[in-house]
Design an enzyme around this catalytic site. Structure first.
Site, PDB file in Angstrom:
ATOM      1  N   ASP A 106      30.855  37.557  45.833  1.00 20.69           N
ATOM      2  CA  ASP A 106      31.888  38.583  45.953  1.00 20.69           C
ATOM      3  C   ASP A 106      32.023  39.375  44.662  1.00 20.69           C
ATOM      4  OD1 ASP A 106      32.834  36.357  44.584  1.00 20.69           O
ATOM      5  OD2 ASP A 106      34.700  36.181  45.702  1.00 20.69           O
ATOM      6  N   ILE A 107      32.043  38.665  43.520  1.00 25.10           N
ATOM      7  CA  ILE A 107      32.350  39.346  42.258  1.00 25.10           C
ATOM      8  C   ILE A 107      31.674  38.645  41.088  1.00 25.10           C
ATOM      9  CG2 ILE A 107      34.517  38.041  41.996  1.00 25.10           C
ATOM     10  CD1 ILE A 107      35.741  40.625  40.776  1.00 25.10           C
ATOM     11  N   VAL A 108      31.198  39.437  40.144  1.00 21.18           N
ATOM     12  CA  VAL A 108      30.629  38.889  38.914  1.00 21.18           C
ATOM     13  C   VAL A 108      31.609  39.159  37.780  1.00 21.18           C
ATOM     14  CG1 VAL A 108      28.716  38.974  37.272  1.00 21.18           C
ATOM     15  CG2 VAL A 108      28.265  39.274  39.719  1.00 21.18           C
ATOM     16  N   ASP A 109      31.938  38.104  37.053  1.00 21.15           N
ATOM     17  CA  ASP A 109      32.877  38.228  35.933  1.00 21.15           C
ATOM     18  C   ASP A 109      32.112  37.867  34.654  1.00 21.15           C
ATOM     19  OD1 ASP A 109      35.059  38.219  34.269  1.00 21.15           O
ATOM     20  OD2 ASP A 109      36.202  36.718  35.339  1.00 21.15           O
ATOM     21  N   THR A 113      28.322  32.081  37.074  1.00 27.80           N
ATOM     22  CA  THR A 113      28.011  31.598  38.420  1.00 27.80           C
ATOM     23  C   THR A 113      26.630  32.092  38.856  1.00 27.80           C
ATOM     24  OG1 THR A 113      30.356  31.623  39.005  1.00 27.80           O
ATOM     25  CG2 THR A 113      28.787  31.522  40.831  1.00 27.80           C
ATOM     26  N   LYS A 137      32.634  43.043  37.089  1.00 28.53           N
ATOM     27  CA  LYS A 137      33.445  43.344  35.894  1.00 28.53           C
ATOM     28  C   LYS A 137      32.466  43.420  34.728  1.00 28.53           C
ATOM     29  CE  LYS A 137      37.301  40.547  37.527  1.00 28.53           C
ATOM     30  NZ  LYS A 137      38.192  39.403  37.234  1.00 28.53           N
TER      31      LYS A 137
HETATM   32  P1  IMP Z   1      31.820  34.228  36.882  1.00 28.69           P
HETATM   33  O1  IMP Z   1      31.083  32.944  37.018  1.00 28.69           O
HETATM   34  O2  IMP Z   1      32.700  34.228  35.643  1.00 28.69           O
HETATM   35  O3  IMP Z   1      30.931  35.438  36.918  1.00 28.69           O
HETATM   36  O4  IMP Z   1      32.864  34.301  38.053  1.00 28.69           O
HETATM   37  C1  IMP Z   1      32.478  34.599  39.339  1.00 28.69           C
HETATM   38  C2  IMP Z   1      33.343  33.878  40.331  1.00 28.69           C
HETATM   39  O5  IMP Z   1      34.694  33.832  39.909  1.00 28.69           O
HETATM   40  C3  IMP Z   1      33.358  34.624  41.651  1.00 28.69           C
HETATM   41  O6  IMP Z   1      32.503  33.962  42.560  1.00 28.69           O
HETATM   42  C4  IMP Z   1      34.789  34.531  42.113  1.00 28.69           C
HETATM   43  O7  IMP Z   1      34.935  33.430  42.977  1.00 28.69           O
HETATM   44  C5  IMP Z   1      35.604  34.261  40.885  1.00 28.69           C
HETATM   45  N1  IMP Z   1      36.288  35.472  40.384  1.00 28.69           N
HETATM   46  C6  IMP Z   1      36.031  36.157  39.259  1.00 28.69           C
HETATM   47  N2  IMP Z   1      36.857  37.197  39.101  1.00 28.69           N
HETATM   48  C7  IMP Z   1      37.670  37.174  40.176  1.00 28.69           C
HETATM   49  C8  IMP Z   1      38.767  38.024  40.612  1.00 28.69           C
HETATM   50  O8  IMP Z   1      39.160  39.028  39.978  1.00 28.69           O
HETATM   51  N3  IMP Z   1      39.361  37.677  41.782  1.00 28.69           N
HETATM   52  C9  IMP Z   1      38.984  36.597  42.522  1.00 28.69           C
HETATM   53  N4  IMP Z   1      37.965  35.795  42.160  1.00 28.69           N
HETATM   54  C10 IMP Z   1      37.321  36.077  40.998  1.00 28.69           C
HETATM   55 MG    MG Z   2      33.300  32.795  44.195  1.00 26.72          MG
END
Ligand code: IMP
Ligand code: MG
Length: 189
Positions: A106-109, A113, A137
């Protein structure tokens, strides 16, 4: 007369993408995938649960090519804070060796992940492996990752809706909206 829009949660700040905007973008990505994989004999859309469910099920209807759908369940977040540690709660069923795999979130932060799961999947020897995310993001990345199919870039807001949640709330909203974290946490304590 009060013309302020009313939302089912009072912690919603503003709608970033409407249902129509999401539909259009998902349709565009579907067309791109249809074209890029027209010669593929084994196409697998591999979604990360639970956030990508709506995205995957909408996207697959816009891909006009035979495909298989599978999921992995992973978690890293508590509330709005990434723990950085990616836990695999359940693995995919398909043996992806020889498949053209599109990993979908759904989203990359931070990117942890996608980075972690991508590395794991490469070891399982798919024929090809690409990454698709609805939201990015981009300023928050902490690791080097490549997103092949992207819906929208967003600033560092916490967002809910269209599958995305905060503590399991907001997933069923048909639009994507930012969360007022101050309001959210003020309510909780
Ligand atoms: P990452 O591993 O930091 O890139 O985070 C990715 C995961 O964090 C995504 O699969 C989402 O489940 C969750 N996530 C990150 N940002 C958000 C947000 O703004 N809203 C909801 N879930 C988020
Ligand atoms: Mg997720």
């Amino acid at each position: 007369m009060d013309t302020a829009p009313s939302y089912p949660y009072d912690f919603i700040d503003e709608v970033l993408f409407t249902q129509e905007q999401i539909e259009q973008r998902v349709s565009d990505i579907g067309a791109q995938i249809t074209n890029d994989y027209r010669d593929s004999e084994k196409l697998l859309l591999l979604g990360l649960l639970r956030g990508s469910v709506m995205f995957v099920t909408d996207l697959m209807r816009k891909v006009h090519h035979p495909l298989t759908m599978d999921f992995m369940s992973v978690s890293s977040y508590a509330g709005n804070v990434s723990t950085g540690f990616i836990r695999i709660d359940s693995d995919h069923k398909t043996n992806i060796n020889g498949w053209d795999v599109i990993l979908i979130d759904d989203i990359v932060d931070s990117g942890y992940t996608i980075y972690t799961i991508h590395k794991l999947l490469v070891d399982r020897k798919p024929k090809s492996l690409k990454v698709c995310a609805l939201l990015d993001k981009v300023d928050q990345h902490k690791v080097d990752i490549n997103i092949d199919y992207l819906g929208f870039e967003i600033p560092d807001d916490f967002v809910v809706g269209y599958g995305l949640d905060i503590d399991e709330k907001g997933r069923n909203l048909p639009y994507i909206a930012s969360v007022n974290l101050e309001k959210y946490y003020a309510k909780k304590v």
